[in-house]
Design a protein around this motif. Structure first.
Motif, PDB file in Angstrom:
ATOM      1  N   SER A   1       0.793  -1.223   0.000  1.00  0.00           N
ATOM      2  CA  SER A   1       0.000   0.000   0.000  1.00  0.00           C
ATOM      3  C   SER A   1       0.826   1.274   0.000  1.00  0.00           C
ATOM      4  CB  SER A   1      -0.951   0.000   1.203  1.00  0.00           C
ATOM      5  OG  SER A   1      -0.196   0.117   2.395  1.00  0.00           O
ATOM      6  N   GLY A   2       2.105   1.176   0.228  1.00  0.00           N
ATOM      7  CA  GLY A   2       2.944   2.363   0.226  1.00  0.00           C
ATOM      8  C   GLY A   2       2.937   3.092   1.551  1.00  0.00           C
ATOM      9  N   ASP A   3       2.473   2.457   2.576  1.00  0.00           N
ATOM     10  CA  ASP A   3       2.434   3.078   3.902  1.00  0.00           C
ATOM     11  C   ASP A   3       3.829   3.420   4.387  1.00  0.00           C
ATOM     12  OD1 ASP A   3      -0.281   2.911   3.987  1.00  0.00           O
ATOM     13  OD2 ASP A   3      -0.347   1.107   5.263  1.00  0.00           O
ATOM     14  N   GLU A   4       4.797   2.564   4.055  1.00  0.00           N
ATOM     15  CA  GLU A   4       6.167   2.783   4.510  1.00  0.00           C
ATOM     16  C   GLU A   4       6.730   4.065   3.910  1.00  0.00           C
ATOM     17  OE1 GLU A   4       9.372   1.961   6.791  1.00  0.00           O
ATOM     18  OE2 GLU A   4       7.642   0.622   6.681  1.00  0.00           O
ATOM     19  N   GLU A   5       6.512   4.235   2.618  1.00  0.00           N
ATOM     20  CA  GLU A   5       7.020   5.437   1.943  1.00  0.00           C
ATOM     21  C   GLU A   5       6.309   6.685   2.450  1.00  0.00           C
ATOM     22  OE1 GLU A   5       6.471   4.598  -2.166  1.00  0.00           O
ATOM     23  OE2 GLU A   5       7.866   2.910  -2.129  1.00  0.00           O
ATOM     24  N   GLU A   6       4.998   6.560   2.642  1.00  0.00           N
ATOM     25  CA  GLU A   6       4.220   7.705   3.117  1.00  0.00           C
ATOM     26  C   GLU A   6       4.657   8.117   4.520  1.00  0.00           C
ATOM     27  OE1 GLU A   6      -0.422   8.806   4.020  1.00  0.00           O
ATOM     28  OE2 GLU A   6       0.003   7.164   2.648  1.00  0.00           O
ATOM     29  N   SER A   7       4.894   7.150   5.391  1.00  0.00           N
ATOM     30  CA  SER A   7       5.323   7.482   6.744  1.00  0.00           C
ATOM     31  C   SER A   7       6.728   8.087   6.725  1.00  0.00           C
ATOM     32  CB  SER A   7       5.252   6.261   7.654  1.00  0.00           C
ATOM     33  OG  SER A   7       6.140   5.265   7.226  1.00  0.00           O
ATOM     34  N   GLN A   8       7.598   7.621   5.814  1.00  0.00           N
ATOM     35  CA  GLN A   8       8.942   8.195   5.695  1.00  0.00           C
ATOM     36  C   GLN A   8       8.865   9.646   5.224  1.00  0.00           C
ATOM     37  OE1 GLN A   8      11.775   6.756   6.713  1.00  0.00           O
ATOM     38  NE2 GLN A   8      12.741   8.726   6.291  1.00  0.00           N
ATOM     39  N   ASP A   9       7.947   9.931   4.296  1.00  0.00           N
ATOM     40  CA  ASP A   9       7.762  11.304   3.818  1.00  0.00           C
ATOM     41  C   ASP A   9       7.300  12.212   4.943  1.00  0.00           C
ATOM     42  OD1 ASP A   9       8.528  10.552   1.280  1.00  0.00           O
ATOM     43  OD2 ASP A   9       6.459  10.355   0.522  1.00  0.00           O
ATOM     44  N   ILE A  10       6.400  11.711   5.801  1.00  0.00           N
ATOM     45  CA  ILE A  10       5.897  12.515   6.915  1.00  0.00           C
ATOM     46  C   ILE A  10       7.018  12.793   7.913  1.00  0.00           C
ATOM     47  CG2 ILE A  10       4.364  12.490   8.916  1.00  0.00           C
ATOM     48  CD1 ILE A  10       2.336  10.980   7.158  1.00  0.00           C
TER      49      ILE A  10
ATOM     50  N   GLN B   1       9.239  15.421   6.440  1.00  0.00           N
ATOM     51  CA  GLN B   1       8.590  16.741   6.475  1.00  0.00           C
ATOM     52  C   GLN B   1       8.692  17.338   7.878  1.00  0.00           C
ATOM     53  OE1 GLN B   1       4.459  16.633   5.502  1.00  0.00           O
ATOM     54  NE2 GLN B   1       4.185  18.847   5.633  1.00  0.00           N
TER      55      GLN B   1
END
Length: 171
Positions: free
Chosen positions: A110-119, A122
């Motif tokens: 689902s890309g949760d790992e990438e999304e959490s890394q982006d957060i 940020q």
């Protein structure tokens, strides 16, 4: 006491008569005890017989109930029902495993790992910490680790499940 009185007064005939009466009275008393114990014994025997009759009646009713149950219960049919239950239970377990595997794959992709890394990046950028150079060298979770098993078909037919069960020796 009266025998003693008559003996003191010298009346020997009256003493003999009173002595005979005393002996007869004692014998009668012993007979009364014997009869009383026999009556008690008979009463006890009657109670025992009554309880045995009740027990026999209960055993008879139990035997009839067991016969009825045995007539209605077919062992072969019960065995088949239990085997069917076991087979369906195994199918349900396999289906549950497939659903869990599918859900795990969906959530991993689902890309949760990438999304959490982006957060995280940020937030760190907002507070002025730069770790991008350091984070590049760190291994990313889930990207370089091989999966435990190759992707499975997401849907297995009942025939396939039954074939697998037969291979396991479950009828």
């Amino acid at each position: 006491m009266e025998i003693k009185k008559m003996a003191k007064s010298g009346n020997r005939e009256a003493c003999k008569i009173l002595a005979k009466q005393l002996v007869q009275l004692r014998k009668q008393k012993n007979r009364t005890y014997a009869v009383s114990s026999k009556v008690t014994s008979m009463s006890t025997q009657t109670k025992v017989m009554n309880s045995q009759m009740k027990m026999a009646g209960a055993m008879s009713a139990t035997a009839k109930t067991m016969q009825t149950v045995n007539k209605k219960m077919d062992p072969q049919k019960t065995l088949k029902t239990m085997q069917d239950f076991q087979r369906e239970n195994m199918k349900m377990g396999m289906t549950e495993d497939m659903i869990n595997d599918t859900l795990d794959e969906i959530f991993d992709e689902s890309g949760d790992e990438e999304e959490s890394q982006d957060i995280v990046n940020q937030v760190l950028d907002e507070i002025g910490i730069e770790i991008s150079g350091k984070m590049v060298r760190a291994p990313a979770a889930g990207k370089s680790t091989p999966t435990a098993s190759p992707k499975r078909k997401t849907q297995i037919s009942d025939d396939e499940i039954e074939r697998q069960l037969r291979a396991l020796g479950v009828d």
